[in-house]
Design a protein around this motif. Structure first.
Motif, mmCIF file in Angstrom:
data_model
loop_
_atom_site.group_PDB
_atom_site.id
_atom_site.type_symbol
_atom_site.label_atom_id
_atom_site.label_comp_id
_atom_site.label_asym_id
_atom_site.label_seq_id
_atom_site.Cartn_x
_atom_site.Cartn_y
_atom_site.Cartn_z
ATOM 1 N N GLU A 198 80.481 -32.959 -18.534
ATOM 2 C CA GLU A 198 81.934 -33.014 -18.420
ATOM 3 C C GLU A 198 82.565 -31.671 -18.774
ATOM 4 O OE1 GLU A 198 85.572 -36.077 -19.448
ATOM 5 O OE2 GLU A 198 83.502 -36.627 -19.823
ATOM 6 N N ALA A 199 81.985 -30.967 -19.728
ATOM 7 C CA ALA A 199 82.477 -29.631 -20.057
ATOM 8 C C ALA A 199 82.339 -28.699 -18.854
ATOM 9 C CB ALA A 199 81.716 -29.067 -21.254
ATOM 10 N N SER A 200 81.216 -28.800 -18.144
ATOM 11 C CA SER A 200 81.032 -27.961 -16.955
ATOM 12 C C SER A 200 82.045 -28.305 -15.871
ATOM 13 C CB SER A 200 79.610 -28.130 -16.406
ATOM 14 O OG SER A 200 78.671 -27.490 -17.246
ATOM 15 N N GLU A 201 82.352 -29.591 -15.715
ATOM 16 C CA GLU A 201 83.389 -29.991 -14.747
ATOM 17 C C GLU A 201 84.677 -29.205 -14.984
ATOM 18 O OE1 GLU A 201 84.420 -34.041 -14.979
ATOM 19 O OE2 GLU A 201 82.437 -34.784 -14.527
ATOM 20 N N ARG A 202 85.134 -29.251 -16.234
ATOM 21 C CA ARG A 202 86.426 -28.615 -16.547
ATOM 22 C C ARG A 202 86.341 -27.100 -16.403
ATOM 23 N NH1 ARG A 202 89.105 -31.706 -14.766
ATOM 24 N NH2 ARG A 202 87.138 -32.536 -14.033
ATOM 25 N N PRO A 222 79.062 -40.391 -15.547
ATOM 26 C CA PRO A 222 77.792 -40.451 -16.276
ATOM 27 C C PRO A 222 76.743 -41.317 -15.588
ATOM 28 C CG PRO A 222 79.627 -40.662 -17.794
ATOM 29 C CD PRO A 222 80.210 -40.693 -16.413
ATOM 30 N N GLU A 223 77.178 -42.372 -14.901
ATOM 31 C CA GLU A 223 76.239 -43.253 -14.209
ATOM 32 C C GLU A 223 75.462 -42.507 -13.122
ATOM 33 O OE1 GLU A 223 79.493 -43.619 -15.010
ATOM 34 O OE2 GLU A 223 80.143 -45.548 -14.206
ATOM 35 N N GLY A 224 76.015 -41.395 -12.669
ATOM 36 C CA GLY A 224 75.352 -40.611 -11.634
ATOM 37 C C GLY A 224 74.411 -39.556 -12.163
ATOM 38 N N VAL A 225 74.246 -39.476 -13.486
ATOM 39 C CA VAL A 225 73.333 -38.537 -14.163
ATOM 40 C C VAL A 225 73.416 -37.128 -13.561
ATOM 41 C CG1 VAL A 225 71.782 -40.340 -14.988
ATOM 42 C CG2 VAL A 225 71.290 -39.277 -12.805
ATOM 43 N N ALA A 226 74.630 -36.673 -13.311
ATOM 44 C CA ALA A 226 74.962 -35.303 -12.877
ATOM 45 C C ALA A 226 74.767 -35.061 -11.385
ATOM 46 C CB ALA A 226 74.187 -34.255 -13.669
ATOM 47 N N HIS A 227 73.693 -35.554 -10.793
ATOM 48 C CA HIS A 227 73.424 -35.174 -9.406
ATOM 49 C C HIS A 227 73.449 -36.339 -8.425
ATOM 50 C CE1 HIS A 227 69.426 -36.610 -10.565
ATOM 51 N NE2 HIS A 227 69.443 -35.737 -11.544
ATOM 52 N N ASN A 228 73.675 -37.557 -8.896
ATOM 53 C CA ASN A 228 73.638 -38.693 -7.973
ATOM 54 C C ASN A 228 75.012 -39.108 -7.441
ATOM 55 O OD1 ASN A 228 70.881 -38.949 -8.115
ATOM 56 N ND2 ASN A 228 70.900 -40.548 -9.680
#
Length: 464
Positions: A198-202, A222-228
Motif C-alpha cells: 500500500e505504501a508503494s501504491e501511494r 491484499p486479497e490479490g497478493v500484489a500481482h493478482n
C-alpha cells in the motif's frame, strides 16, 4: 572458519518450510559491467553454517547481476544487511524503475529527507548500511551448481515448491553490540507485506500519472497478493480508454505481473477492493466488456499455464459510451435462497456476484457445476460466478484470494449463459493432470494446530 549462521535466531515460519529462512534481508550487489548498485529483498534459506540459498527469481535485478558476472567469468560479491533504518526495508521492496545512477539507497534517502549513512564492507567492495544490526558478506560463484531451495510458505498464502537457486557463501559476519535480529512473516493475506504494498501504491501514483495522466487512483487489494488483482479508476473521455490504461499499466515495471485488472470510472473509490469490483459489475457485460490477454506472470504464480507465463483478464467496469455499445440494463441481485446442488458444499451471493465451493473429484467438474447453477432462476442479477475448493471460506476476502491465486484467466475464465444474460465464470478450483495441468499444485499454508494451541494458551503472558 568463525562464521556460524547457526548463531542467528533464523525462523522456520510454517510447518512445511524446507528450513529456516532470512525473511528481511537487504541484499546488496553491484552490476559487474556498469557498477550500478541494487538493494533488493530476496528470501534466503539457511543451508549450513556458512551458506544460504539466494532466491533470485527470473525477473530480479540480482539475478541479472549474476548472469553478467558469469559472462565475465567472475564471482559476484554480495552483502546482506539485517536491520537498520526501516526506510531501507521498504526501499528494498519498492518497484523502483531502472534509472541510471539511481538506486534504492537514493530512494531511502529521499524518503527520510537525509542521506543514508553507509560503510564499506570488511571483505567485499560494497557499501553497507552503517546502522545495520547484522551484515553478512560473501560471494556467489555463477559456475557452481544451484542448490535446492524450499518449500516456503509464501506471501501468496501457498507453499512455493522446491526449486533451484544459487548458493551464497558467507565469508564474514559482523554485528552491532546487542544486535536485534529482524524478521517478518508472510502467508495468507493480510500480512505485514500488504502494508508495504500500500505504501508503494501511494508513492508511485504520481509517477504512474506521468505516463497515464487519466488515472485518478489505483489499488492492489491484499486479497490479490500484489500481482493478482489491480483496481484502477480513470477519467474516461473516449471509447476504449479503459483498455488503453490497462495496456499501459501492464507495460510498467513489476505491474507486468498483474493478472486481473478492473477499470472503473473516476467517481468510484478503488478501495475496498470488493466494493469496487461490485460497482464494476454494474457496467461490465461479460464477453463484450471482458478481455483475455497473455503475458509474463510472477514466478510464484503456481496456476499459470507455464512457468512465469500465463493469461490475464481485463474487466472494463466503466460506463459505456455509444461507440462501446452503451449501457445494458442490469439490476444486481443477491437471492435469499439458493438452489441446492449435489456437488456444491456451500454457496453465497452478493449483489451481482455468486460464490460457490465444491469438493472436486473429477476433471471439468467446476464447469458442470457452473452450468447447473446458472440455469437456476437465482442467476438473475448475477454477472460473476466464483468457484473454489471446499475448504475456502465464503467471505469476500478469502474467496477472492483463493480464486485469484488459482486461475490462469486464459484457461479458467469463461462466459456462460445465465437466465438474464452472460455471466463471467472463474474456476478457482485446483487443477488436475486430466485437465492438462502438469505443474506441481502447492499446499495451502496452515499453522500446526499444536502451535496455535500453545499461542492461545499464552495470551495473558504476552500482555496483549
Amino acid at each position: 572458519e568463525a562464521v556460524d549462521l547457526g548463531r542467528l535466531p533464523v525462523l522456520k515460519s510454517w510447518p512445511l518450510d524446507g528450513g529456516p529462512f532470512l525473511t528481511l534481508p537487504l541484499v546488496i550487489t553491484k552490476d559487474p559491467e556498469t557498477g550500478e548498485l541494487n538493494l533488493g529483498m530476496y528470501r534466503m534459506q539457511v543451508l549450513d553454517q556458512r551458506s544460504t540459498a539466494m532466491h533470485w527469481q527470473l525477473h530480479k535485478v540480482g539475478r541479472r547481476h549474476l548472469e553478467k558476472a558469469k559472462k565475465l567469468g567472475k564471482r559476484l560479491e554480495v552483502a546482506v544487511a539485517l536491520g537498520g533504518d526501516p526506510v531501507l526495508t521498504y526501499a528494498a521492496t519498492a518497484p523502483l524503475p531502472p534509472l541510471p545512477g539511481v538506486s534504492e539507497f537514493h530512494l531511502a534517502g529521499f524518503l527520510r529527507g537525509a542521506p543514508i549513512e553507509l560503510a564499506r564492507g570488511v571483505s567485499v567492495d560494497l557499501p553497507v548500511p552503517a546502522e545495520a544490526e547484522f551484515v553478512l558478506e560473501g560471494y556467489i560463484d555463477p559456475e557452481e551448481p544451484p542448490v535446492e531451495e524450499g518449500p516456503f510458505g509464501d506471501h501468496t498464502g501457498f507453499y512455493t515448491p522446491v526449486d533451484l537457486y544459487p548458493r551464497f557463501h558467507v565469508t564474514a559476519l559482523t554485528h552491532r553490540k546487542g544486535a536485534i535480529y529482524p524478521a517478518t512473516l508472510v502467508g495468507v493475506p493480510p500480512m505485514e507485506d500488504a502494508y508495504l504494498i500500500e505504501a508503494s501504491e501511494r508513492l508511485f501514483l504520481p509517477a504512474l500519472r506521468l505516463v497515464l495522466p487519466e488515472v485518478v487512483d489505483y489499488h492492489l487489494p491484499p486479497e490479490g497478493v500484489a500481482h493478482n488483482w489491480v483496481n484502477v479508476a480513470l477519467r474516461k473521455e473516449y471509447p476504449g480508454q479503459a483498455y488503453k490504461v490497462a495496456y499501459g499499466m501492464l507495460g510498467l515495471g513489476q505491474m507486468m505481473f498483474a493478472k486481473v485488472l478492473v477499470a472503473v470510472d473516476a467517481d468510484v473509490p478503488v478501495k475496498p477492493g470488493f466494493s469496487a469490483l461490485l460497482e464494476a459489475l454494474r457496467h461490465a457485460l461479460p464477453g463484450r466488456d471482458t478481455l483475455l490477454l497473455r503475458g509474463p506472470v510472477d514466478v510464484l504464480d503456481h496456476s499459470a499455464r507455464a512457468f512465469a507465463f500465463g493469461g490475464k483478464l481485463v474487466i472494463d467496469g466503466t460506463r459505456k459510451l455509444p461507440e462501446e455499445g452503451g449501457e445494458v440494463a442490469f439490476a444486481p441481485r443477491a437471492h435469499p435462497e439458493l438452489p441446492p446442488d449435489p456437488e456444491v458444499v456451500a454457496q453465497r451471493q452478493w449483489p451481482g456476484l455468486w460464490g460457490a465451493v465444491l469438493e472436486k473429484r473429477r476433471p471439468h467438474q467446476a464447469w458442470e457445476v457452473a452450468e447447473r447453477l446458472l440455469s437456476a432462476p437465482q442467476s438473475a442479477g448475477i454477472r460473476l460466478l466464483l468457484l473454489a475448493d471446499q475448504d475456502t471460506a465464503l467471505t469476500p476476502e478469502e474467496l477472492l484470494w483463493y480464486v485469484l491465486n488459482n486461475i490462469d484467466p486464459e484457461r479458467d475464465a469463461r462466459v456462460m449463459p445465465g437466465v438474464e444474460g452472460p455471466v463471467l465464470v472463474l474456476d478457482g478450483t485446483r487443477k488436475l493432470p486430466e485437465e492438462g495441468f502438469h505443474r506441481a499444485w502447492p499446499e495451502r499454508i496452515r499453522m500446526d494446530p499444536k502451535v496455535k494451541a500453545l499461542v492461545e494458551a499464552r495470551w495473558e503472558e504476552y500482555g496483549l
